[in-house]
Scaffold this active site. Structure first.
Site, PDB file in Angstrom:
ATOM      1  CB  ILE A 463      -0.963  -0.007   1.205  1.00  0.00           C
ATOM      2  CG1 ILE A 463      -0.200  -0.061   2.533  1.00  0.00           C
ATOM      3  CG2 ILE A 463      -1.935  -1.184   1.122  1.00  0.00           C
ATOM      4  CD1 ILE A 463      -1.087   0.160   3.766  1.00  0.00           C
ATOM      5  CB  THR A 648      10.701   2.383   2.435  1.00  0.00           C
ATOM      6  OG1 THR A 648      11.288   1.281   3.112  1.00  0.00           O
ATOM      7  CG2 THR A 648      10.874   2.208   0.936  1.00  0.00           C
ATOM      8  CE  LYS A 715       9.349  -0.865  20.572  1.00  0.00           C
ATOM      9  NZ  LYS A 715       9.739   0.304  21.375  1.00  0.00           N
ATOM     10  CD  GLU A 719      -1.518   3.322  11.825  1.00  0.00           C
ATOM     11  OE1 GLU A 719      -1.118   2.215  12.203  1.00  0.00           O
ATOM     12  OE2 GLU A 719      -2.719   3.610  11.720  1.00  0.00           O
TER      13      GLU A 719
HETATM   14 MO1  MOS Z   1      -4.142   2.228   9.032  1.00  0.00          MO
HETATM   15  S1  MOS Z   1      -5.465   3.603   9.742  1.00  0.00           S
HETATM   16  O1  MOS Z   1      -4.015   1.254  10.340  1.00  0.00           O
HETATM   17  O2  MOS Z   1      -4.801   1.495   7.712  1.00  0.00           O
END
Ligand code: MOS
Length: 753
Positions: A463, A648, A715, A719
């Site tokens: 993704i 990345t 980890k 996010e």
């Molecule tokens: Mo993300 S909000 O855990 O796809």
């Protein structure tokens, strides 16, 4: 990470990078199907009520129009998807009911995209309209204290109210964060093709196995008859995590026509047919003694959701864990409105809930006349205050110290409004970042050949997270090959089971599984090599290592793969391996194979609490006359365990920081309070930062070994970069102007006298 020879942690360009930039990479709507018909969605023009009648005559007369699906002809043929979080949700074409503006109420299928769009716009709908409730404070919303929730928990530790009353220094404030919408560059697309009783679904997905099983359940067929293909995803961040309602209708449209059907939903429709980040409100109370030690933390949140759904993100589960505090009280409330059901968006709980905590910590530091970094140091802890468990590792203050030094924080003068540059007021702010370290079970098939090449198959999702590359790095490292000798196949539901690419879990989940498979492959190969005698006769096979295309013994004997594989049938060896995370049983793999989320959460373990931590430092400039806000630089440091690919990872962190800045100053979905309708539902008016808004962004990766979080010590990084950045910006705005802002995004008008 002390082994200098390892490929883990060495920057590697994306193995799929060339395919992506040359257009060779097939995103789901690019996949070729024979003679497709085109679908266009008809969406509701009201937010609440029922459909009285359709007039389809004009639509049907459009040249090329083939079929129109509504609740009247297909409503009973598909059940709504079950939301990832469980519970009820809004439905789309199952009945005449309208739950929200922009709800799917029809699917027009035609010979071309243009004909489908024209016919869809010619569908006439008569509604029985009721007055909708849009959001907080709207007449008719229903507020509900969250009941027992299998996904979430509240904390009541010590006596927070009493400690708050007794403490000498306290903060008691209300905060607000806005609605935000996903605007992935790749639109929400679905292509369905039936081959006899077998269905292939091409759809961008963060969880191909989840989508496969959801559609099977929705349209009532055996999951083995469905394959979901999603080899590349052009932007997800939660919006492509759970199944949404459109997919089943496209599958049924293709079935009715006995012909592939392709849907590329319009951008404005993406605001209402996918999920979004709901608006939140908070009351946060902090109390401390005169030395700054926290005595009480009380955090109550309110979140908007749809009428039937109990979806909530519950970021109190992170705010309760940030700092040592003997008295903690948390609560979450749901506010039901006539809206589409919200869902995941990058750090769903932590982004909105850390804004109040990290803003309040800054305000508390001022109330104590203490440096905001020092206040965090005074309250730093190696024990999860909510559970009493040790953190698997926590280097929050190392992040503050490293980034703070780089930023030059020591030169900051504490007094708000005291730093100036010409007409600009300069402010420096900081905040903590944190995100739980989650991991799913996963499995992989690894093939090694005598030519020194490898193939890894796994139902992982690319993704933008660099999944192809981290898998190749891990396999190359374990098999003693260069990264470019590894081919990776992912993004199809019939590959070996893997979980959701979400919750910053994916790299940990898939790399640990691939590592296990490669380790088993090495052992099997070594066993064969020892059994074949020279040069390893009599050696302990487990001691043999794969290095530079050869098996090597501790004593230095080596045999190239080309020689070893001469005696192995087919010249290759394929091994299956899996990783079941600590705290989950083998049944978790069975759950995963049924398309269910089977995640070991960093907050749900019995041995440790696992989080990645970080620290943000931001400089803002506020113009003394126009009140224009600029952010010339951001410096953040993160400790996220093993970094598989720093190249990345750097991009992921940077993207998170920029999104955090966007959340502080730009992003908000505006809602028409009368119509309960999103008004800026396009990329022109949905404000996001452009290059000119983003100046210097520095990312520092603090080295961290964590042997408790999972075998590879990963980890997750997707996010943590966004979390707390909104507060860091708000804190910098306060430092520049002396004005504290409790509602996001911060706008010029908030800073006018
Ligand atoms: Mo993300 S909000 O855990 O796809």
């Amino acid at each position: 990470m002390t082994d200098m020879n390892t490929l883990i942690g060495k920057p590697a360009v994306r193995i799929d990078g060339r395919a992506k930039v040359t257009g060779e990479a097939l995103y789901p709507s690019d996949e070729a199907v024979t003679n497709p018909a085109w679908a266009f969605l008809v969406t509701s023009a009201i937010a609440k009520g029922t459909i009285q009648s359709f007039d389809l005559a004009e639509a049907k007369s459009v040249a090329g129009c083939i079929d129109i699906l509504t609740y009247q002809n297909v409503g009973g043929a598909a059940k709504p998807p079950k939301p990832m979080a469980g519970g009820k949700t809004t439905t789309s074409m199952q009945s005449d009911k309208i739950w929200h503006d922009g709800q799917i109420i029809g699917v027009v299928v035609a010979e071309s995209f243009e004909a489908a769009r024209e016919a869809a716009q010619a569908v006439r709908v008569t509604y029985h309209e009721e007055k909708p409730s849009a959001t907080f404070d709207s007449l008719g919303v229903e507020e509900e204290k969250r009941g027992k929730d299998p996904m979430h928990e509240d904390f009541n530790i010590g006596d927070a109210a009493k400690a708050f009353d007794a403490a000498p220094v306290k903060i008691d404030r209300h905060y607000e964060t806005p609605t935000q919408h996903h605007n992935p560059i790749e639109l929400f697309t679905t292509t369905c093709a039936w081959n006899g009783d077998k269905l292939t679904i091409y759809e961008p997905s963060q969880f191909v196995m989840g989508l496969q099983h959801s559609i099977a359940q929705q349209i009532g067929i055996d999951p083995d008859r469905i394959e979901v293909i999603s080899r590349f995803v052009g932007g997800a961040f939660g919006s492509k995590g759970g199944a949404t309602s459109r997919t089943a209708w496209i599958a049924l449209a293709a079935k009715r026509l006995n012909r592939p059907v392709k849907l590329v939903a319009a951008r404005d429709q993406g605001f209402t047919i996918a999920t979004y980040r709901a608006e939140t409100r908070h009351r946060l109370r902090l109390a401390a003694d005169r030395d700054g030690k926290l005595q009480a933390l009380m955090h109550e949140g309110w979140e908007v959701t749809s009428r039937p759904s109990d979806y909530n993100v519950s970021g109190t589960e992170t705010t309760a864990r940030m700092y040592a505090c003997p008295n903690i009280l948390t609560a979450v409330n749901l506010v039901h409105a006539d809206r589409n059901t919200p869902g995941f968006m990058r750090a769903p709980p932590d982004t909105p809930y850390m804004f109040p905590l990290e803003s309040a910590m800054d305000e508390l530091a001022y109330a104590l006349n203490m440096d905001p970094v020092e206040l965090r140091r005074v309250n730093d802890t190696q024990t999860d205050p909510a559970k009493g468990l040790p953190f698997s590792s926590r280097h929050l203050m190392k992040c503050f110290d490293t980034a703070g030094e780089r930023f030059g924080w020591k030169q900051r003068s504490m007094t708000p409004g005291s730093m100036k540059d010409g007409d600009w007021q300069v402010g420096w702010g900081c905040a903590s970042a944190a995100y739980p370290s989650n991991i799913s079970p996963a499995s992989a098939l690894v093939t090694l050949t005598g030519q020194g090449t490898a193939l890894v198959k796994i139902a992982a999702q690319e993704i933008g997270n660099g999944a192809y590359t981290v898998i190749a790095i891990t396999a190359a490292d374990r098999l003693g090959l260069p990264v470019d000798k590894v081919t990776v196949e992912l993004g199809a539901s019939d590959l070996p089971a893997a979980g959701l690419a979400a919750g910053s879990s994916h790299t940990a989940s898939i790399c640990n599984a691939v590592s296990h498979a490669c380790e088993d492959l090495r052992l099997q190969l070594a066993q064969k090599a020892v059994a074949a005698n020279a040069p390893f006769a009599g050696q302990d096979f487990a001691s043999l290592k794969l290095e530079q295309g050869a098996l090597v013994s501790p004593g230095g004997a080596r045999q190239p793969l080309s020689t070893i594989f001469q005696t192995i049938p087919g010249g290759k060896l394929t091994v299956y391996g899996e990783n079941i995370p600590t705290g989950l049983g083998p049944d978790s793999m069975e759950k995963l194979k049924k398309g269910q989320m089977a995640m070991s959460s960093g907050t749900g373990r019995k041995d440790v609490t696992a989080y990645a931590f970080g620290a943000h430092f931001v400089e803002v400039w506020v113009h003394s006359l126009t009140r224009e806000i600029r952010v010339p630089r951001m410096v953040s440091a993160f400790a996220s365990g093993t970094i598989v690919n720093p190249l990345t990872a750097h991009s992921q962190y940077m993207g998170g920081m920029i999104w955090g800045l966007s959340a502080a100053l730009h992003e908000k979905t505006e809602i028409d309070l009368n119509a309960a309708r999103y008004t800026n539902d396009n990329i022109a008016e949905y404000l996001i930062p452009v290059n000119a808004d983003i100046r210097s962004v520095e990312v520092i990766m603090v080295p961290e070994d964590d042997n408790r979080v999972n075998p590879m010590g990963i980890k997750g990084i997707g996010e943590v970069g966004i979390v707390g950045m909104n507060a860091a910006v708000a804190n910098a705005v306060f430092h520049a102007t002396g004005k504290r802002i409790y509602r996001l995004p911060i706008r010029i008008e908030d800073l006018l006298a």
